[in-house]
Design a protein around this motif. Structure first.
Motif, short mmCIF file in Angstrom:
data_model
loop_
_atom_site.label_atom_id
_atom_site.label_comp_id
_atom_site.label_asym_id
_atom_site.label_seq_id
_atom_site.Cartn_x
_atom_site.Cartn_y
_atom_site.Cartn_z
N UNK A 52 -35.95 6.96 -102.74
CA UNK A 52 -35.12 5.76 -102.90
C UNK A 52 -33.65 6.21 -102.94
N UNK A 53 -32.77 5.26 -103.12
CA UNK A 53 -31.33 5.57 -103.14
C UNK A 53 -30.98 6.49 -104.31
N UNK A 74 -22.12 13.27 -99.78
CA UNK A 74 -23.07 12.16 -99.82
C UNK A 74 -23.45 11.71 -98.41
N UNK A 75 -22.48 11.72 -97.51
CA UNK A 75 -22.77 11.34 -96.13
C UNK A 75 -23.72 12.34 -95.48
N UNK A 80 -29.19 13.50 -93.49
CA UNK A 80 -30.26 14.49 -93.36
C UNK A 80 -31.52 14.12 -94.12
N UNK A 81 -31.39 13.42 -95.24
CA UNK A 81 -32.55 13.10 -96.07
C UNK A 81 -32.98 11.64 -95.94
N UNK A 290 -33.25 21.78 -102.51
CA UNK A 290 -33.28 20.94 -101.31
C UNK A 290 -31.91 20.34 -101.04
N UNK A 291 -31.26 19.85 -102.08
CA UNK A 291 -29.91 19.29 -101.93
C UNK A 291 -28.94 20.39 -101.52
#
Length: 346
Positions: A52-53, A74-75, A80-81, A290-291
């Protein structure tokens, strides 16, 4: 029949020991299973993350360097995710209000912090009571970049050079004013460090964020600011502000026309403000990694690197552990600065 041999356990004692061994083995097995389940749960969470967001909390008003870099990251993550990473401003108290909100959020990767030195390495030494411990309550994810402090005045100011500023400040101690994003922010400490290195006394005027401070600088209500160059790059290019010096050990690659304070005789005046992403403590490392991977890969884009350099930002990424080491090092340096400058926590 119980044994009467010397040194040998009785039958009842042997049964008790056997039961104890089974208990230990069962406990160890349960622990192993729990660890395996925990690891598999984290891995599964990372595989499905984000579902989700995600909210990226900006603990300052919009418009600063940290806001720009948070939106760039954030963009990248949104693209990518395949979920929205939404930057939300939650300003106040030198960044500590928004930071506290993230600390209290669930450690699931859906609430992140757009972090900067102000709230992480400076705030602990500027406040008597801080509602969080930046080392134990937050998990570093990835650094986004460094931005050196620039000494700036409005274009119409009678102060044309750094030496003029110093001469005027020494002639009338405490008269010249500088605005900052708030007590205990990088802009505040940048001014404090300048006072110390240049041996002058200035009047500090704190604001709730860099944007209102910048409005008053342009309006002539404060005389100068010690601010991340990236924040004032548009106003400098538009001819509204003048850069007197950069608080760095070398001139900026993208803006080499601005001298360093070191070149102009103010030795040891090196200050800046890093930006990065952090999460609540105990956020699964698989999600953190992952981030981190997405952002590190995104910062290899030559066009992005050129754009960052042009606006005075030095790209810095690395691993979560690299970020944690940077925080520990700067916290120790900040503690020394605050002590030497005689600043009393509020």
């Amino acid at each position: 029949m119980e044994s009467s041999w010397p040194g040998r356990l009785s039958l009842s004692e042997e049964k008790e020991q056997a039961m104890d061994r089974r208990t230990v083995l069962q406990g160890g097995l349960c622990g192993c299973v729990a660890a395996m389940l925990s690891h598999s749960t984290w891995a599964a969470a990372a595989d499905s993350y984000p579902a989700r967001s995600v909210h990226v909390i900006l603990p300052f008003p919009p418009g600063g360097a940290i806001d720009r870099m948070a939106r760039v990251a954030s963009q990248m993550l949104s693209t990518q995710l395949h979920q929205s990473y939404i930057v939300e401003s939650m300003p106040g108290a030198g960044g500590t209000i928004g930071t506290s909100f993230v600390v209290r959020a669930p450690a699931d990767g859906y609430t992140l912090l757009a972090a900067s030195a102000s709230a992480i390495t400076i705030a602990p030494y500027m406040h008597k009571v801080l509602p969080y411990d930046p080392v134990t309550d937050l998990q570093p994810i990835v650094m986004l970049g460094d931005s050196p402090i620039a000494v700036v005045v409005r274009q119409e100011s009678p102060i044309k050079t750094l030496q003029q500023l110093i001469d005027m400040a020494k002639a009338e101690p405490g008269k010249l004013s500088f605005g900052s994003a708030g007590y205990g922010t990088a802009a505040h400490l940048g001014g404090v460090l300048f006072e110390w290195r240049a041996e002058v006394s200035l009047l500090h005027v704190p604001y709730q964020g860099v944007s209102p401070a910048l409005v008053d600088l342009l309006g002539g209500r404060v005389d100068m600011m010690f601010v991340n160059y990236t924040v004032v790059d548009p106003q400098v290019r538009a001819g509204k502000l003048r850069v007197l010096a950069i608080a760095a050990d070398a001139r900026m690659t993208g803006q080499p026309q601005f001298p360093t304070a070191e070149e102009l005789g103010i030795h040891g005046y090196i200050a800046g403000n890093w930006n990065g992403l952090m999460a609540p403590a105990k956020t699964p490392r698989a999600i953190v990694d992952k981030i981190n991977k997405v952002v590190v890969q995104g910062f290899k884009d030559p066009k992005l690197l050129a754009r960052m350099s042009d606006m005075g930002m030095i790209p810095v990424t690395g691993t979560p552990d690299d970020f944690a080491a940077r925080i520990r090092k700067e916290a120790a340096q900040m503690k020394e600065l605050v002590a030497k400058a005689g600043i009393k926590p509020m």
